[in-house]
Enzyme design. Structure first.
Site, PDB file in Angstrom:
ATOM      1  N   GLU A   1      11.164  -4.347   6.535  1.00  0.00           N
ATOM      2  CA  GLU A   1      11.370  -4.563   5.105  1.00  0.00           C
ATOM      3  C   GLU A   1      11.588  -3.251   4.354  1.00  0.00           C
ATOM      4  O   GLU A   1      12.182  -3.237   3.294  1.00  0.00           O
ATOM      5  CB  GLU A   1      10.183  -5.327   4.508  1.00  0.00           C
ATOM      6  CG  GLU A   1      10.073  -6.748   5.009  1.00  0.00           C
ATOM      7  CD  GLU A   1      11.271  -7.610   4.672  1.00  0.00           C
ATOM      8  OE1 GLU A   1      11.916  -7.391   3.621  1.00  0.00           O
ATOM      9  OE2 GLU A   1      11.571  -8.522   5.458  1.00  0.00           O
ATOM     10  N   LYS A   2      11.088  -2.178   4.882  1.00  0.00           N
ATOM     11  CA  LYS A   2      11.231  -0.842   4.290  1.00  0.00           C
ATOM     12  C   LYS A   2      10.528  -0.757   2.932  1.00  0.00           C
ATOM     13  O   LYS A   2      10.568  -1.664   2.132  1.00  0.00           O
ATOM     14  CB  LYS A   2      12.683  -0.431   4.165  1.00  0.00           C
ATOM     15  CG  LYS A   2      13.425  -0.480   5.482  1.00  0.00           C
ATOM     16  CD  LYS A   2      14.454   0.577   5.601  1.00  0.00           C
ATOM     17  CE  LYS A   2      15.216   0.624   6.862  1.00  0.00           C
ATOM     18  NZ  LYS A   2      14.987  -0.229   7.942  1.00  0.00           N
TER      19      LYS A   2
END
Length: 164
Positions: A16-17
Site C-alpha cells: 500500500e505504501k
C-alpha cells in the site's frame, strides 16, 4: 479469532505504501482538496467529512494506527465468513485480498465459496482461477492487479511472502 501476522501486516503496508500527505488514489497525484479518491497513510480513503483531519497530513505513527484500525473489518470478514480451517499464511492472504477488493465483494465471491468448499459450483474451475479473476480496475485488466493476485496466491499456497 485469527488476526493477521506481523509478516502479513508488513507486506500489506509495503504494498500500500506510506503516504503522509493526501493523494488522489485514481491518479497517484498529491491533492490539496478533497476528491472522491483522496487517500492517506497506507491506503486509507478519506471521506469528505474527515478531510479537515487529514488535509495537512499525518505522522507515521498516526498512519500505523489508522492502518491497524482500517484492517479490523477485513480481519473480521475473514473470521466470520470463512468456515474452513486456515493456516496463518492462508488467513493473511485472504485479508490482503479482501483489503483490496472489499468485504462486500469478498462475501459474494467465488473465492469465499471455494475456500469454504473446494467442490462448490462456481464459474471458475478452481480456487486459483477464482482468485486471479480479481484482476480488473475500472473494468480493465490491470497488470498491477495480475501481479498482486499472483503474490497473494503465493502467500496462500506456498507461504511465500513477497511483493512484486
Amino acid at each position: 479469532m485469527m488476526t493477521i501476522s506481523d509478516e502479513g501486516t508488513k507486506l500489506l503496508q509495503s504494498i500500500e505504501k506510506l503516504a503522509l500527505t493526501p493523494y488522489d488514489d485514481q491518479t497517484g497525484q498529491p491533492t490539496s482538496c478533497w476528491v472522491k479518491g483522496a487517500t492517506i497513510g497506507y491506503g486509507h480513503l478519506i471521506c469528505q467529512a474527515d478531510w479537515p483531519i487529514y488535509q495537512a497530513g499525518i505522522t507515521e505513527e498516526a498512519a500505523d494506527r489508522l492502518f491497524l484500525d482500517d484492517l479490523k473489518p477485513f480481519i473480521r470478514a475473514i473470521n466470520t465468513r470463512v468456515t474452513s480451517k486456515m493456516e496463518q499464511h492462508e488467513f493473511d492472504a485472504l485479508v490482503i485480498l479482501t483489503f483490496n477488493i472489499g468485504t462486500g465483494n469478498f462475501a459474494s465471491s467465488s473465492v469465499l465459496k471455494l475456500v469454504n468448499d473446494p467442490n462448490a459450483h462456481t464459474a471458475y474451475p478452481d480456487l486459483e482461477a477464482a482468485w486471479k479473476a480479481w484482476n480488473k480496475s475500472q473494468g480493465k485488466v490491470s497488470n498491477g492487479l495480475i501481479h498482486r493476485r499472483a503474490a497473494e496466491w503465493d502467500i496462500y499456497c506456498r507461504c511465500s511472502y513477497h511483493t512484486w
